[in-house]
Enzyme design. Structure first.
Site, PDB file in Angstrom:
ATOM      1  N   ASP A  35       0.845  -1.203   0.000  1.00 31.98           N
ATOM      2  CA  ASP A  35       0.000   0.000   0.000  1.00 31.98           C
ATOM      3  C   ASP A  35       0.873   1.243   0.000  1.00 31.98           C
ATOM      4  O   ASP A  35       0.559   2.238  -0.648  1.00 31.98           O
ATOM      5  CB  ASP A  35      -0.881   0.029   1.260  1.00 31.98           C
ATOM      6  N   ALA A  36       2.005   1.173   0.761  1.00 28.17           N
ATOM      7  CA  ALA A  36       2.865   2.349   0.873  1.00 28.17           C
ATOM      8  C   ALA A  36       3.489   2.673  -0.484  1.00 28.17           C
ATOM      9  O   ALA A  36       3.571   3.842  -0.889  1.00 28.17           O
ATOM     10  CB  ALA A  36       3.948   2.101   1.908  1.00 28.17           C
ATOM     11  N   ASP A  39       0.828   4.246  -2.532  1.00 29.68           N
ATOM     12  CA  ASP A  39       0.633   5.640  -2.093  1.00 29.68           C
ATOM     13  C   ASP A  39       1.722   6.534  -2.668  1.00 29.68           C
ATOM     14  O   ASP A  39       1.456   7.661  -3.085  1.00 29.68           O
ATOM     15  CB  ASP A  39       0.702   5.743  -0.556  1.00 29.68           C
ATOM     16  N   SER A  84     -13.848   9.091  -0.727  1.00 39.05           N
ATOM     17  CA  SER A  84     -12.670   8.551  -0.071  1.00 39.05           C
ATOM     18  C   SER A  84     -12.210   9.582   0.961  1.00 39.05           C
ATOM     19  O   SER A  84     -12.879  10.602   1.166  1.00 39.05           O
ATOM     20  CB  SER A  84     -11.621   8.332  -1.140  1.00 39.05           C
ATOM     21  N   GLU A 115     -11.954   7.996  15.170  1.00 31.89           N
ATOM     22  CA  GLU A 115     -12.293   6.576  14.994  1.00 31.89           C
ATOM     23  C   GLU A 115     -11.082   5.823  14.466  1.00 31.89           C
ATOM     24  O   GLU A 115     -10.271   6.398  13.748  1.00 31.89           O
ATOM     25  CB  GLU A 115     -13.415   6.430  13.941  1.00 31.89           C
ATOM     26  N   LYS A 117      -9.146   3.621  11.826  1.00 31.62           N
ATOM     27  CA  LYS A 117      -9.349   3.419  10.388  1.00 31.62           C
ATOM     28  C   LYS A 117      -9.100   1.944  10.098  1.00 31.62           C
ATOM     29  O   LYS A 117      -7.957   1.478  10.061  1.00 31.62           O
ATOM     30  CB  LYS A 117      -8.399   4.301   9.576  1.00 31.62           C
ATOM     31  N   ASP A 119      -8.712  -1.580   8.332  1.00 27.33           N
ATOM     32  CA  ASP A 119      -8.122  -1.945   7.057  1.00 27.33           C
ATOM     33  C   ASP A 119      -8.921  -3.085   6.439  1.00 27.33           C
ATOM     34  O   ASP A 119      -8.577  -4.256   6.556  1.00 27.33           O
ATOM     35  CB  ASP A 119      -6.663  -2.365   7.298  1.00 27.33           C
ATOM     36  N   ARG A 138     -17.756  -0.529  -2.729  1.00 25.46           N
ATOM     37  CA  ARG A 138     -17.634   0.872  -3.109  1.00 25.46           C
ATOM     38  C   ARG A 138     -17.411   1.018  -4.618  1.00 25.46           C
ATOM     39  O   ARG A 138     -17.881   1.967  -5.237  1.00 25.46           O
ATOM     40  CB  ARG A 138     -16.473   1.513  -2.351  1.00 25.46           C
ATOM     41  N   GLU A 175     -17.172  -0.830   7.274  1.00 27.03           N
ATOM     42  CA  GLU A 175     -16.044  -1.603   6.781  1.00 27.03           C
ATOM     43  C   GLU A 175     -16.220  -3.082   7.128  1.00 27.03           C
ATOM     44  O   GLU A 175     -16.467  -3.424   8.289  1.00 27.03           O
ATOM     45  CB  GLU A 175     -14.767  -1.052   7.454  1.00 27.03           C
ATOM     46  N   TYR A 225     -17.863  -3.206  11.059  1.00 28.29           N
ATOM     47  CA  TYR A 225     -18.162  -2.047  11.898  1.00 28.29           C
ATOM     48  C   TYR A 225     -18.720  -0.943  11.005  1.00 28.29           C
ATOM     49  O   TYR A 225     -18.147  -0.664   9.943  1.00 28.29           O
ATOM     50  CB  TYR A 225     -16.902  -1.511  12.595  1.00 28.29           C
ATOM     51  N   LYS A 292     -13.328  13.175  12.194  1.00 26.74           N
ATOM     52  CA  LYS A 292     -14.497  13.649  11.443  1.00 26.74           C
ATOM     53  C   LYS A 292     -15.211  14.736  12.224  1.00 26.74           C
ATOM     54  O   LYS A 292     -15.400  14.588  13.439  1.00 26.74           O
ATOM     55  CB  LYS A 292     -15.519  12.521  11.257  1.00 26.74           C
ATOM     56  N   LYS A 316      -2.722   8.600   8.822  1.00 33.18           N
ATOM     57  CA  LYS A 316      -2.231   7.244   8.573  1.00 33.18           C
ATOM     58  C   LYS A 316      -1.085   6.877   9.512  1.00 33.18           C
ATOM     59  O   LYS A 316      -0.240   7.709   9.828  1.00 33.18           O
ATOM     60  CB  LYS A 316      -1.734   7.131   7.121  1.00 33.18           C
ATOM     61  N   CYS A 410      29.307 -25.477   8.647  1.00 35.70           N
ATOM     62  CA  CYS A 410      29.102 -24.249   9.417  1.00 35.70           C
ATOM     63  C   CYS A 410      29.848 -23.082   8.765  1.00 35.70           C
ATOM     64  O   CYS A 410      31.050 -23.195   8.498  1.00 35.70           O
ATOM     65  CB  CYS A 410      29.604 -24.463  10.851  1.00 35.70           C
ATOM     66  N   CYS A 413      32.836 -22.095  11.484  1.00 40.13           N
ATOM     67  CA  CYS A 413      33.983 -22.949  11.834  1.00 40.13           C
ATOM     68  C   CYS A 413      34.201 -24.076  10.837  1.00 40.13           C
ATOM     69  O   CYS A 413      35.158 -24.827  10.963  1.00 40.13           O
ATOM     70  CB  CYS A 413      33.809 -23.510  13.242  1.00 40.13           C
ATOM     71  N   CYS A 428      25.236 -26.571  13.719  1.00 42.85           N
ATOM     72  CA  CYS A 428      26.667 -26.770  13.548  1.00 42.85           C
ATOM     73  C   CYS A 428      27.088 -27.810  14.576  1.00 42.85           C
ATOM     74  O   CYS A 428      26.692 -27.731  15.742  1.00 42.85           O
ATOM     75  CB  CYS A 428      27.392 -25.450  13.792  1.00 42.85           C
ATOM     76  N   CYS A 434      33.361 -24.121  17.960  1.00 42.56           N
ATOM     77  CA  CYS A 434      32.888 -23.161  16.959  1.00 42.56           C
ATOM     78  C   CYS A 434      32.911 -21.777  17.603  1.00 42.56           C
ATOM     79  O   CYS A 434      32.227 -21.532  18.609  1.00 42.56           O
ATOM     80  CB  CYS A 434      31.466 -23.520  16.529  1.00 42.56           C
TER      81      CYS A 434
END
Ligand code: IVH
Length: 683
Positions: A35-36, A39, A84, A115, A117, A119, A138, A175, A225, A292, A316, A410, A413, A428, A434
């Site tokens: 998502d980032a 965005d 949105s 509230e 948010k 996801d 939506r 949501e 909700y 809001k 966010k 390993c 060693c 190992c 070791c």
């Protein structure tokens, strides 16, 4: 101003990319980037369009709300567009939002509703005469998909409104989401059946709502909700959003309990901080909070811009997931020789910090998640949990890439790696030869919950070992200020402090000492258990397998590790030298003879999950009062302590007519018996 060709080209590129990812996310439920990252693409396009307004067209993704529609569902035109929210990321953004509200609303006090948010997915629910008659996604904000049959399978959503007084026609918006526990179970089941797993609860919720066969949706753990209304007769609307939500609650519509009223920027920010802190403990994913305006009349005065209302904003949280490149996989060797693959990543900002390493757990996990060096991967950092790789994007990798293989020797060693089938982890076989295991065992010895040598960190241990100033942990107590003064980066003060810390650590406890020795599978709890049982080191050192296994919660494998440890001459030598160098503990107080204790002769079995005790704690509480804990139910059992999800032991107890103690009964029994003991001691 003419638009530079480079800007035009970039805008075209960005729009194509955004359209692709929109389709993957909204129509196919198969996102290819985080998502980032999405965005970031949107933000870049917004900035370009701001700088060169000529670029802005009605078809730009920045002026549309969501993705395309899935043709399998019939279309529904929303009675009112589903807007949105504008996003905010910082205190400055919230202060700007507040200033804009004040400019439009004047000096009157402004009350905001805060509230979480959620996801999940926005849905619209239409109730006619109190009956749920239609539900829709939506979609693009104007037109959504008819998912009525699927929504009807969600138990949280009332098909008939409770109470009375509802308007003849109304629209609820909210949501649909999948709580984390249900998501985890769903993925575990998919994995066991060899099916595709979902990347996160949001995708799982989206995939579940978009099922053609609503019997599949019915099996999915979805919740809901409500966060507001859509079409709603204005004469029936109370004056405030908060009042409307209360009214909805009375009609049986689920409303998130985490909702507050605030009247300042500080109020918003403290709600944000509080939820951010509690985010890992919530039962569901949230990606921020929403503020809001509470008064509907104020909302009307504020209105909306292109795709979002001016009366609300989403603040966010830092994204918990981000995409980056896996540069390499290193294999680390732990105290007991366990090999752990660790991902080295191109630095990426996620969960509020820059991450460069992530755990990969083991080879099986790498294979299961199909992760290869060079891949683009999703990194997740939730709360303070160690970052981990969630998934890769196999279709984006070059053909030349090859699967990762764990080494056969390993990496530190060179000893052969023990991959015997009875071991779940690779190890190992070098033991204390070791250097990695050697160093880790010293670190463990000095750690806070073990002998606790304050200030003896990894760098110092490295130097002490490299310069051969110590060989075993016992040598630590022979270090002198003169030797310490030769070490790099250790000033006089720190060296004095370290000498003091070493001296202080000499006075320890038997449980700590046993834990510090680093016996395989002997953690803090087992260390305490062994100390309680044997009361002194000498008896433990000569205990045989049978007497060890007779201790509750000590299985054959731990017993074997304990015996083997005390049979090694070099371990005995280290213990002797530690004691010679002044390590000591106070003897444990004499225990009254077991027969005199109130639960003497009583045999307990503990089953299921208790809320207030771990299994070890429950066993300890029973043995402290003279009772005995066994692992299986038989006619000899007196009580079966029964927690949540108890399983067959409780059923067997019922068959045999044995008394079941629920957690509260168990606590009452312990308290009663403790009082008896105290009473007896006083008299
Ligand atoms: S209010 C016009 N409240 O976030 C305002 N939205 O980015 C409509 N969401 O489409 C939304 N929790 O899917 C609102 N408490 C909440 C929310 C919430 C999650 C989602 C919703 C919306 C998206 C906007």
């Amino acid at each position: 101003m003419a638009v530079p060709t480079a800007a035009l080209r970039r805008a075209v590129e960005l729009r194509a990319e955004i359209a692709f990812h929109n389709r993957q996310y909204h129509s196919l439920d198969d996102p290819k980037i985080s998502d980032a990252a999405f965005d970031a693409l949107m933000q870049e396009l917004l900035r370009l369009e701001e700088a060169f307004p000529e670029l802005l067209t009605a078809t730009s993704p920045t002026s549309k709300v969501g993705g395309g529609l899935n043709k399998a569902f019939s279309e529904v035109r929303h009675e009112r567009p589903m807007l949105s929210l504008e996003n905010a990321f910082s205190r400055d953004d919230i202060e700007d939002f507040w200033r804009r509200l004040q400019q439009k609303l004047g000096d009157d006090e402004i009350t905001l509703v805060t509230e979480p948010k959620l996801d999940g997915l926005a849905v619209s629910l239409i109730y006619d005469d109190g009956h749920l008659v239609r539900a829709a996604t939506r979609g693009d904000g104007e037109t959504g998909e008819d998912i009525t049959n699927n929504i009807l399978t969600i138990g949280d959503i009332p098909q008939q409104l409770a109470g009375d007084g509802w308007p003849a026609h109304l629209e609820i918006r909210g949501e649909v989401f999948m709580p984390r526990a249900g998501f985890k179970r769903l993925n575990e089941r998919a994995l066991a059946a060899g099916e595709k797993t979902f990347a996160n609860p949001r995708n799982a919720a989206a995939g579940s709502l978009r099922q053609i066969d609503s019997r599949v949706t019915q099996e999915r753990p979805l919740s809901f909700y409500c966060y507001g209304q859509g079409a709603y007769p204005s004469e029936a609307l109370p004056s405030r959003h908060s009042q409307l939500l209360e009214q909805f609650r009375g009609w049986g519509i689920p409303i998130n309990p985490e909702i507050l009223l605030v009247s300042s920027v500080e109020g918003c920010l403290s709600f944000y901080e509080d939820l951010l802190k509690r985010r890992p403990d919530l039962a569901y994913d949230i990606d921020g909070v929403v503020y809001k305006v509470d008064l509907f009349a104020d909302r009307d005065r504020l209105g909306a811009i292109a795709r979002a209302p001016r009366w609300a904003i989403a603040h966010k949280f830092p994204a918990e997931e981000a995409v980056t490149r896996l540069i390499s996989i290193d294999v680390q060797v732990g105290r007991t020789g366990a090999l752990t693959p660790v991902a080295r990543l191109e630095p990426v900002f996620v969960g509020g910090v820059t991450v460069t390493n992530a755990t990969l757990h083991n080879a099986e996990e790498i294979q299961r998640k199909d992760i290869r060096v060079g891949d683009q991967v999703v990194v997740r950092r939730a709360g303070d949990v160690i970052p981990e790789i969630v998934r890769s994007f196999p279709d984006q990798r070059p053909r030349s890439s090859t699967p990762f293989e764990m080494p056969s020797h390993c990496p530190i060693c060179g000893s052969k790696v023990d991959d015997s089938p009875e071991e779940t982890i690779l190890r190992c076989s070098g033991g204390l030869f070791c250097p990695a295991q050697h160093k880790e065992s010293i670190r463990h010895f000095a750690s806070r919950k073990a002998i606790d040598i304050d200030g003896l960190g990894e760098k110092l241990i490295d130097q002490l070992l490299e310069r051969h100033l110590i060989e075993t942990v016992a040598d630590l107590y022979e270090l002198s200020p003169i030797v310490l003064s030769t070490l790099d980066r250790l000033g006089e003060k720190s060296s004095q402090n370290l000498m003091k810390a070493l001296d202080k650590s000499r006075h320890t406890t038997l449980p700590r000492f046993l834990f510090a020795l680093g016996i395989r599978e002997v953690g803090e709890v087992t260390g305490r258990l062994l100390a309680e049982h044997f009361r002194n080191l000498e008896d433990l050192m000569v205990a045989d397998q049978a007497s060890l296994e007779a201790i509750p919660d000590i299985g054959p494998s731990v017993a074997r590790h304990i015996m083997t440890f005390f049979q090694q001459p070099h371990n005995l030598e280290v213990i002797r030298k530690l004691l010679d160098n002044g390590v000591f503990w106070d003897p444990l107080p004499e225990r009254p003879p077991t027969e005199a204790l109130p639960l003497a002769g009583k045999i307990f079995v503990v089953t299921g999950t208790l809320d207030q005790f771990t299994r070890d704690q429950a066993s300890e509480a029973i043995t402290a009062l003279g009772g005995r804990v066994t692992s299986s139910v038989s006619k000899k059992t007196d009580y079966v302590v029964t927690g949540r999800d108890p399983g067959s032991k409780a059923t067997k107890a019922l068959d045999l007519g044995i008394e079941l103690l629920l957690e509260e009964d168990f606590i009452r029994l312990l308290k009663g018996k403790e009082n008896e003991t105290i009473g007896a001691e006083l008299s």
